[in-house]
Design an enzyme around this catalytic site. Structure first.
Site, PDB file in Angstrom:
ATOM      1  N   ASP A 229       6.101   9.796  28.582  1.00 38.00           N
ATOM      2  CA  ASP A 229       7.091   9.884  29.658  1.00 38.00           C
ATOM      3  C   ASP A 229       6.675   9.100  30.902  1.00 38.00           C
ATOM      4  OD1 ASP A 229       8.711  11.466  28.083  1.00 38.00           O
ATOM      5  OD2 ASP A 229       7.928  13.344  28.877  1.00 38.00           O
ATOM      6  N   ALA A 230       5.900   8.033  30.720  1.00 39.71           N
ATOM      7  CA  ALA A 230       5.422   7.256  31.867  1.00 39.71           C
ATOM      8  C   ALA A 230       5.791   5.779  31.759  1.00 39.71           C
ATOM      9  CB  ALA A 230       3.910   7.403  32.008  1.00 39.71           C
TER      10      ALA A 230
END
Length: 286
Positions: A229-230
């Protein structure tokens, strides 16, 4: 753009005369510039641009026009990419149980808002099969429970390869992708997830958000990388949370944010309106 054309995406070190040089090349071959969006990053001193070019009146074949641009591109130390228009991007949608993002994608594809050809819907649960069948799209059930995870991702790889997929969308696909999968499909995987401050971890983030009295709820659409999720952010959407909103209301608001952010993110990607620049994405919205 319905007429024959090209999209050109380009990035290069910032320098004098870039716009004039590119416009001159296009005009010199009787191309018609429909759009010229540009951005100069003052911190990195890099130039980014997206062009749409009508090619119906070109004095050379489009392939020769593309090849000829190489001389100019190399002189500017640029990285560039051309796409022929019109086109449809071959896209697979990966799902688990939740269907609101899948339905949003199918609807927007049906009305022609996204130039995509959905090759299949891939699920690690059977929940969304009926939606695929109603839409006339193949559905692949891939078992991934227990020790079948590696085998499942190998099967997904084969499906994407067999279907010649250009883009895979994780429409609430609740599985963590292996690092090698993320690397091999870099720039071709888009994900959607909820966005809270603070970040609530676990199976029921909306209940946690309610208990902490959050004032904003949102969703982030981003490219997938090995860092969970980065990845580079394409689009985000937020809604204001009121004191009278119950946990179910937060779920409703969150679903809406996810649908909108994901739809915009896919639209920007398939219209070649994004350029990945390290850990971020440069986006030229329409």
């Amino acid at each position: 753009m319905a007429r024959p054309g090209l999209i050109l995406k380009l990035s290069c070190p910032d320098q004098a005369g870039i716009v004039a040089k590119i416009a001159s090349y296009v005009a010199g071959h009787r191309g018609n510039l429909i759009e010229f969006a540009q951005f100069t990053d003052k911190l990195s001193l890099r130039f980014f641009a997206r062009l749409e070019i009508e090619t119906g009146e070109l004095d050379v074949d489009p392939e020769d026009f593309i090849e000829g641009f190489g001389t100019l591109g190399r002189s500017m130390k640029a990285v560039w990419h051309f796409r022929r228009l019109p086109y449809k991007m071959r896209t697979a949608v990966l799902v688990t149980k939740t269907d609101h993002c899948l339905n949003e994608i199918l609807w927007r594809a049906e009305i022609g808002e996204m130039p995509v050809e959905i090759t299949s819907i891939i699920g690690n649960r059977d929940t969304c099969r009926s939606i695929a069948e109603r839409a006339g799209i193949p559905f692949h059930l891939v078992e991934m429970d227990g020790d079948r995870k590696a085998e499942g991702f190998a099967e997904i790889r084969k499906i994407l390869a067999d279907e010649d997929v250009e883009l895979a969308v994780l429409a609430r696909f609740m599985q963590i992708l292996p690092d090698d999968f993320c690397r091999d499909f870099a720039g071709r995987l888009i994900n959607i997830h909820h966005s809270f401050l603070p970040a609530f971890i676990g199976a029921n983030p909306y209940k946690q958000a309610y208990e902490r009295g959050v004032k904003l709820i949102g969703a982030t659409c981003h490219y997938v990388t090995a860092d969970l999720d980065a990845g580079p952010i394409i689009e985000q959407e937020v809604e204001r949370v009121q004191h009278f909103h119950a946990p179910n209301d937060l779920v409703r608001l969150g679903r809406n944010c996810e649908r909108i952010a994901l739809a915009r993110g896919i639209r920007y990607h398939v219209h070649d309106r994004t350029i990945i620049d390290g850990h971020r994405a440069i986006v030229f919205p329409d």
